[in-house]
Motif scaffolding. Sequence first.
Motif, short mmCIF file in Angstrom:
data_model
loop_
_atom_site.label_atom_id
_atom_site.label_comp_id
_atom_site.label_asym_id
_atom_site.label_seq_id
_atom_site.Cartn_x
_atom_site.Cartn_y
_atom_site.Cartn_z
N LYS A 158 62.19 9.71 -37.49
CA LYS A 158 62.56 10.85 -38.33
C LYS A 158 63.24 10.37 -39.62
CE LYS A 158 63.27 14.22 -34.59
NZ LYS A 158 64.29 15.06 -33.90
N GLN A 159 64.05 9.31 -39.49
CA GLN A 159 64.74 8.77 -40.66
C GLN A 159 63.73 8.26 -41.69
OE1 GLN A 159 67.98 5.26 -41.64
NE2 GLN A 159 67.97 6.10 -39.57
N LYS A 160 62.71 7.53 -41.21
CA LYS A 160 61.70 7.00 -42.14
C LYS A 160 60.89 8.13 -42.79
CE LYS A 160 60.43 3.03 -42.38
NZ LYS A 160 60.72 1.91 -43.31
N LEU A 161 60.55 9.16 -42.03
CA LEU A 161 59.84 10.30 -42.59
C LEU A 161 60.68 11.02 -43.63
CD1 LEU A 161 58.12 11.71 -39.38
CD2 LEU A 161 56.98 10.65 -41.35
N PHE A 162 61.99 11.06 -43.40
CA PHE A 162 62.92 11.66 -44.36
C PHE A 162 62.83 10.93 -45.70
CE2 PHE A 162 67.09 11.84 -46.41
CZ PHE A 162 67.37 13.20 -46.40
N TYR A 163 62.76 9.60 -45.66
CA TYR A 163 62.65 8.83 -46.90
C TYR A 163 61.34 9.14 -47.61
CZ TYR A 163 66.40 6.14 -44.73
OH TYR A 163 67.57 5.77 -44.12
N VAL A 164 60.27 9.23 -46.86
CA VAL A 164 58.97 9.55 -47.46
C VAL A 164 59.01 10.93 -48.10
CG1 VAL A 164 56.53 9.97 -46.98
CG2 VAL A 164 57.69 8.03 -45.91
N ASP A 165 59.55 11.91 -47.37
CA ASP A 165 59.60 13.29 -47.87
C ASP A 165 60.47 13.43 -49.13
OD1 ASP A 165 58.00 14.04 -45.77
OD2 ASP A 165 59.63 14.85 -44.54
N ASN A 166 61.45 12.54 -49.27
CA ASN A 166 62.36 12.63 -50.40
C ASN A 166 62.11 11.56 -51.47
OD1 ASN A 166 64.68 14.77 -49.85
ND2 ASN A 166 64.17 13.81 -47.88
#
Length: 384
Positions: free
Chosen positions: A109-117
């Motif tokens: 989830k943390q890595k996806l957060f970086y991608v989304d932002n």
Amino acid sequence: MNFFSSDFKLGILGGGQLGKMLLYNTRKFDINTSVMDSSNEAPCKIACNEFTLGDLMDYEAVYNFGKKVDVLTIEIENVNVDALETLEKEGIKVYPASKTLRTIQNKAKQKLFYVDNDIPTAPFSRFAYTSEIKESINHGGLSLPFVWKSAQFGYDGQGVKIVRTIADLDGLPNVECIVENLVPFKNELAVIVARNASGDIKSYPVVEMEFHPEANQVEYVICPARIDNAVTNKAKAVALKVSEAFNHVGLLAVEMFQTKDDQILVNEVAPRPHNSGHQTIEASYTSQFEQHIRAILNLPLGRTDSKVGGVMVNLVGAEGFTGNVVYKNIETIMEMDGVTPHIYGKKQTRPFRKMGHVTIVNEDLDEARRVAEAVKKSIKVISE
């Protein structure tokens, strides 16, 4: 609200060394504290006003503890987030927020957060189970080498492994995980960002981290990092972007890679005091621990620049030793100029367990690094 010499109560989930160092500052300010930890021998126990024995992952334990405090914070991410969310709904101030923790607790989830932002990070793949990785390699979906990371509960070098051959996957837990591209990097850097509830933000200088090749733990933290101004500015800008995206309150330690071509990639974050900021106790105008207290109580943030160059050396249990701890040659390092040991209060040592740290301060950073090497070679964390 009056926090000082009053009935106000600050709750801390986790009673380890980070909590103990937070308590240096609550005692300085005479702030009433209550700590919960699963160990009756937690380092925090000697310094807090109240101590509760409880499982940090148990909903009822965390909820019942949190109901009795005015502001609740953490010193470890592995806590029951559902309980924190309920407490927030009932009006308890929780920092970091449950939403932030829910994202950070899971590396996928943390890595996806970086991608989304639009935050730069190493390319990665998600897997529900480690066993799926071999199939992906066999079908050409993945190529070696790469970094395997458990999605949850990784800590202090645990839950991370560089996979160079398929055989390296043997013995890894069959859990939700991510696979990251192995980034060729020059340096591992970190920036600690502080933000209070009013939105005031300050960041500490960029630090350089040197890791133990086997334990994957930080051995040295060097402040300021020995990098050029362009890379420094880029690292600070990325850290501030991460902070803004999380909209966090308290401290956020942002760990980053400086690639061979001087790009900055975010590795992971910690929403609490962090190993990369221990040198701030001696080397900075405001330690990271005092700053965290200031931030979560919405007090003015302290000055973050360094008074002097600082190097931090981690003290971990020596290989081959388990049992009652002995700090061999501690008197030797205390004779060295600018050297301050911090002992965490853990009675039992084991290989690579974090038992303390040593800060070396000097106007000459190269000299501080030289002394740090001498400290590392002198002191040994062994058992009776």
